[in-house]
Write an enzyme that holds these catalytic residues in place. Structure first.
Site, PDB file in Angstrom:
ATOM      1  N   ASP A  43      -8.652  -3.985  -5.236  1.00 46.88           N
ATOM      2  CA  ASP A  43      -7.378  -3.566  -4.646  1.00 46.88           C
ATOM      3  C   ASP A  43      -6.251  -4.427  -5.208  1.00 46.88           C
ATOM      4  OD1 ASP A  43      -5.755  -2.058  -2.886  1.00 46.88           O
ATOM      5  OD2 ASP A  43      -7.373  -2.064  -1.402  1.00 46.88           O
TER       6      ASP A  43
ATOM      7  N   SER B 157      -5.574 -11.225 -16.549  1.00 43.57           N
ATOM      8  CA  SER B 157      -4.120 -11.091 -16.438  1.00 43.57           C
ATOM      9  C   SER B 157      -3.561 -10.350 -17.641  1.00 43.57           C
ATOM     10  CB  SER B 157      -3.471 -12.480 -16.329  1.00 43.57           C
ATOM     11  OG  SER B 157      -3.793 -13.261 -17.466  1.00 43.57           O
TER      12      SER B 157
ATOM     13  N   CYS C  71       0.816  -1.214   0.000  1.00 43.55           N
ATOM     14  CA  CYS C  71       0.000   0.000   0.000  1.00 43.55           C
ATOM     15  C   CYS C  71       0.850   1.264   0.000  1.00 43.55           C
ATOM     16  CB  CYS C  71      -0.945  -0.022   1.196  1.00 43.55           C
ATOM     17  SG  CYS C  71      -2.348  -1.136   0.967  1.00 43.55           S
TER      18      CYS C  71
ATOM     19  N   ASP D  71     -11.874  -4.541   2.790  1.00 41.19           N
ATOM     20  CA  ASP D  71     -12.884  -3.500   2.547  1.00 41.19           C
ATOM     21  C   ASP D  71     -14.295  -4.013   2.824  1.00 41.19           C
ATOM     22  OD1 ASP D  71     -10.985  -1.634   1.770  1.00 41.19           O
ATOM     23  OD2 ASP D  71     -11.115  -2.169  -0.348  1.00 41.19           O
TER      24      ASP D  71
ATOM     25  N   ASP E 206     -14.717   2.728   1.809  1.00 45.01           N
ATOM     26  CA  ASP E 206     -13.828   1.630   1.448  1.00 45.01           C
ATOM     27  C   ASP E 206     -14.291   0.877   0.219  1.00 45.01           C
ATOM     28  OD1 ASP E 206     -11.966   1.762   3.772  1.00 45.01           O
ATOM     29  OD2 ASP E 206     -13.826   1.461   4.863  1.00 45.01           O
TER      30      ASP E 206
ATOM     31  N   THR F 232     -15.624   8.834   0.270  1.00 40.11           N
ATOM     32  CA  THR F 232     -14.275   8.252   0.334  1.00 40.11           C
ATOM     33  C   THR F 232     -14.325   6.906   1.040  1.00 40.11           C
ATOM     34  OG1 THR F 232     -13.820   9.390   2.413  1.00 40.11           O
ATOM     35  CG2 THR F 232     -13.191  10.521   0.377  1.00 40.11           C
TER      36      THR F 232
END
Length: 343
Positions: free
Chosen positions: A62, A134, A12, A85, A45, A43
């Protein structure tokens, strides 16, 4: 370096700074739909979309480059972070899709280990991997798009704190500093293992306990650090968080690293963005760095009503959920007061 080891450059800590993101999103048009209960204009999660009176889906995404050399651990950490989240909003995990960026000539054995680590955590969270996407990239990156479910009347948002709330944090701070310092051989394997154990621990048990009580707001602490995510909880400017520095849970060697100026670029971005909103009632640069340190797969930051705080903490103790009571919410004495006071 072993060909199956990953180049460390992320977690992160790779997240865009909150200032850049705010400026970017302010200029983009927003869609409005009454079924979108939590979306682009907050804002929070994750996004929440209502399907019927009693059911809504939670959607989040994420992914990031690795912060560890072990591909299996990287998969576990990235998945734990993405799943968090859903738990922060009080929801349950249904399914997840893999997101993979990987070098064209990279070892497929390495990639298999990343995916295996991710799948293990999704299974532990009670969900299933349903596929993925991918692409080739010069550095491996991995994460998940996760779908969860929740009763639309039980959504826990991140920005509805109330006067008198107690602030609870469920994991120790300092993993950003520890993982970066470990690559520089500046911390012990024990400190690194402590950080890894924290990053691979699901926030599910904490969420299952939390949702039984009167929760005003909750978020998971990740790239914006404790200060950044706490600031998001104070949206509206009516309330102020008072943090008791001596009660902050910190991986001990992280503080020592910060004293030696072994800090992260992400922490400096967080400091720059938040410096006008936070006030420290003492001089301790190392502790300030801990407060700004980006956390990969950090804990839940819970704002619980005071009358429920003791019972919730007692149940967390009983269920062996790590936590610390770190402060409280109060009304701002004057509109110009700092959003966050660290005592």
């Amino acid at each position: 370096m072993d060909e199956e080891q990953l180049f460390v450059c992320g977690g992160c800590n790779a997240k865009m700074g909150p200032g850049d993101l705010k400026n970017l999103l302010n200029d983009l048009p927003q869609n409005h739909d009454p079924r979108l209960l939590v979306g682009f204009d907050s804002t929070d999660d994750a996004a929440v979309y209502q399907l019927n009176e009693h059911l809504a889906t939670i959607q989040t995404i994420d992914f990031f480059p690795s912060m560890v050399t072990d591909p299996y651990l990287f998969g576990q950490i990235a998945a734990t972070n993405a799943l968090s989240d859903i738990f922060a909003m009080g929801g349950d995990v249904l399914l997840a899709l893999n997101i993979v960026c990987f070098p064209e000539k990279g070892s497929l054995t390495t990639l298999k280990k990343i995916l295996a680590g991710g799948q293990e955590k999704v299974t532990e969270a009670g969900g299933v991997i349903a596929g993925g996407h991918s692409i080739h990239d010069h550095l491996p990156k991995y994460g998940l798009s996760v779908t969860g479910s929740i009763d639309p009347h039980q959504i826990i948002c991140n920005n509805k704190v109330n006067d008198g709330d107690v602030l609870i944090l469920t994991k120790k701070l300092g993993v950003g500093i520890i993982t970066a310092s470990y690559q520089a051989e500046a911390v012990s394997p024990e400190a690194f293992n402590t950080a890894v154990a924290s990053m691979t621990m699901l926030n599910r048990d904490a969420s299952m306990v939390m949702r039984k009580y009167s929760i005003s707001a909750c978020t998971d602490v990740t790239g914006f650090g404790l200060a950044g995510h706490l600031a998001e909880m104070l949206t509206g400017g009516q309330h102020q968080a008072v943090i008791e520095a001596e009660d902050l849970p910190i991986i001990p060697e992280a503080y020592a690293c910060a004293e030696d100026l072994l800090v992260t670029a992400g922490g400096q971005r967080n400091r720059k963005f938040l410096k006008e909103r936070i006030h420290f009632n003492f001089v301790d640069h190392a502790l300030e760095e801990i407060v700004f340190d980006p956390q990969t797969s950090g804990g839940l930051l819970i704002s619980v009503k005071a009358e429920d705080a003791e019972a919730m903490m007692a149940e967390m103790t009983q269920k062996k959920v790590p936590f610390s009571k770190i402060g409280r919410i109060q009304k701002k004495p004057v509109p110009t007061a700092a959003d966050i006071i660290v005592d």
